[in-house]
Design an enzyme around this catalytic site. Sequence first.
Site, PDB file in Angstrom:
ATOM      1  N   SER A 156      14.169  -8.477  49.291  1.00 48.21           N
ATOM      2  CA  SER A 156      14.665  -9.671  49.968  1.00 48.21           C
ATOM      3  C   SER A 156      13.895 -10.904  49.491  1.00 48.21           C
ATOM      4  CB  SER A 156      14.578  -9.476  51.481  1.00 48.21           C
ATOM      5  OG  SER A 156      15.290 -10.471  52.167  1.00 48.21           O
ATOM      6  N   ASP A 283      26.249  -7.239  52.004  1.00 45.01           N
ATOM      7  CA  ASP A 283      24.973  -7.670  52.582  1.00 45.01           C
ATOM      8  C   ASP A 283      25.234  -8.806  53.572  1.00 45.01           C
ATOM      9  OD1 ASP A 283      22.472  -8.888  53.079  1.00 45.01           O
ATOM     10  OD2 ASP A 283      21.701  -8.278  51.127  1.00 45.01           O
ATOM     11  N   HIS A 312      21.691  -5.023  53.924  1.00 45.03           N
ATOM     12  CA  HIS A 312      20.538  -5.783  53.449  1.00 45.03           C
ATOM     13  C   HIS A 312      19.285  -4.918  53.513  1.00 45.03           C
ATOM     14  CE1 HIS A 312      18.305  -9.391  52.397  1.00 45.03           C
ATOM     15  NE2 HIS A 312      17.425  -9.073  53.327  1.00 45.03           N
TER      16      HIS A 312
END
Length: 348
Positions: A156, A283, A312
Site C-alpha cells: 500500500s 481494490d 486491498h
Amino acid sequence: MARPAAVLPKERVLAELARAPFRPAWWARSGALQTVAAIRPSAPLPDYASETWQTPDDDDLRVHFVAPEGLRADAPVALLLHGLEGDRRSPYAREFARLAARRGWRPCVMEYRSCGGPLNRRRRTYHSGETTDLAFIVRQLLARFPQAPLLVVGYSLGGNVVLKWLGEVGAAAPDRLVAAAAVSAPFELAVCAQQCDTRYGGAIARWFLRSLIPKAVAKARQFPGWCDVARVRACRTFRAYDDLVTAPVHGFLGVDHYYQTQGCGQFLPAIRRPALLLAAQDDPLLHPSVLPRATAAASPWLHPCFPARGGHVAFVDGGTPLRPRRWAEPRVLRFFELQLDAAGFAVS
C-alpha cells in the site's frame, strides 16, 4: 559483484507467476470482503529481533529482523515496508516474514517514524512519498550484510514509497538490489484519497483517521503549534487531514501539491530493477483506471499482475474467516526467487 540485469523475459516471469492464479475464497468474493478478511492475521507474530537506528537527522527508526539459525553470509535480505499506520505486527508482514525465513532468508521490517511504538523525536513523521528513510535503511543493510543480495517489498503506502524511490534512483540503484515488489500501491494519490473519502460513506478514511488524529494531537503536545488541533479533530476525510497535517508538516504547498508530486505512477518509467506490480482491479482504495498498464507494457523492468479480484492488501484465497490463507506473499517470494536465480545468487 555483478550488477543485476533484466535477463529474464517478462513473458517468462509472468507465465511462471500465472501458474498459480488468484482465486478468491468463496466466502470473500468482493473487494470489500477481501479487504476485511485480510485484517485477521494468518500467522503468529514472528520472533523479531528489534533494533533502533539513529537517522542522519537525529531521529529513531525501528527495524525488526527475523534471523533463522545458521544463516549464510550471503543469505538474501528481504526488507518490507508496511502500509499506512501499519507496523511489524501487520498480517502481511507476519506472513511475509514467516515464509521468507522458511527459505533461509533474512526478512526485516522497517517501521516508519511514529509507527509501531512511541512517537518519534523529530517534528516530521512519514508520508506516501517520503523516501529518505528507505534510502538510509538500504545503505545500512548493504553495509551490514556485504555479501547478501537485497530484495524490497512495499505494501500500500509502502509500495508507493518503494516504487517512487526506485524511480528516483533509476540506473543508480545499488548493485545488490536484485528486485522489488509493490502490493496494492496507490499509483495516484489523489484518486486513492478520493476513493477512501467517498466509498462506503467515507468509512475507509475514518478507519485510518482513528489512529492518525490521536497521533497528530500527541505531536501537537510534543511540538506546540504543530497543527490546528481543533480542526484536525474535526477531520473526516483524508483530503482534509492531508491539507491540515501531511502537506504543511512536510513542506508541501498544499494537499494538491502533495498528491501531484508524491504518487509513484509518474516515477515508474525510470525504474531500472525488476519490479512486480501486484494490485487488484476491485481494490476499494484504488480505481481500475490508475493501474499503470501502458507504462508497465512499455518497460522491460515492470512486471504487472492485476487480477480482477483481491481487494486491498488482501488476496485471500482460502482458509477460514478466522484463519485466512494469503496468496500474495508466496507470489512475491516466487518473483524474488526467479530474479535471484537470474542474477546468479543462491535462492536457498
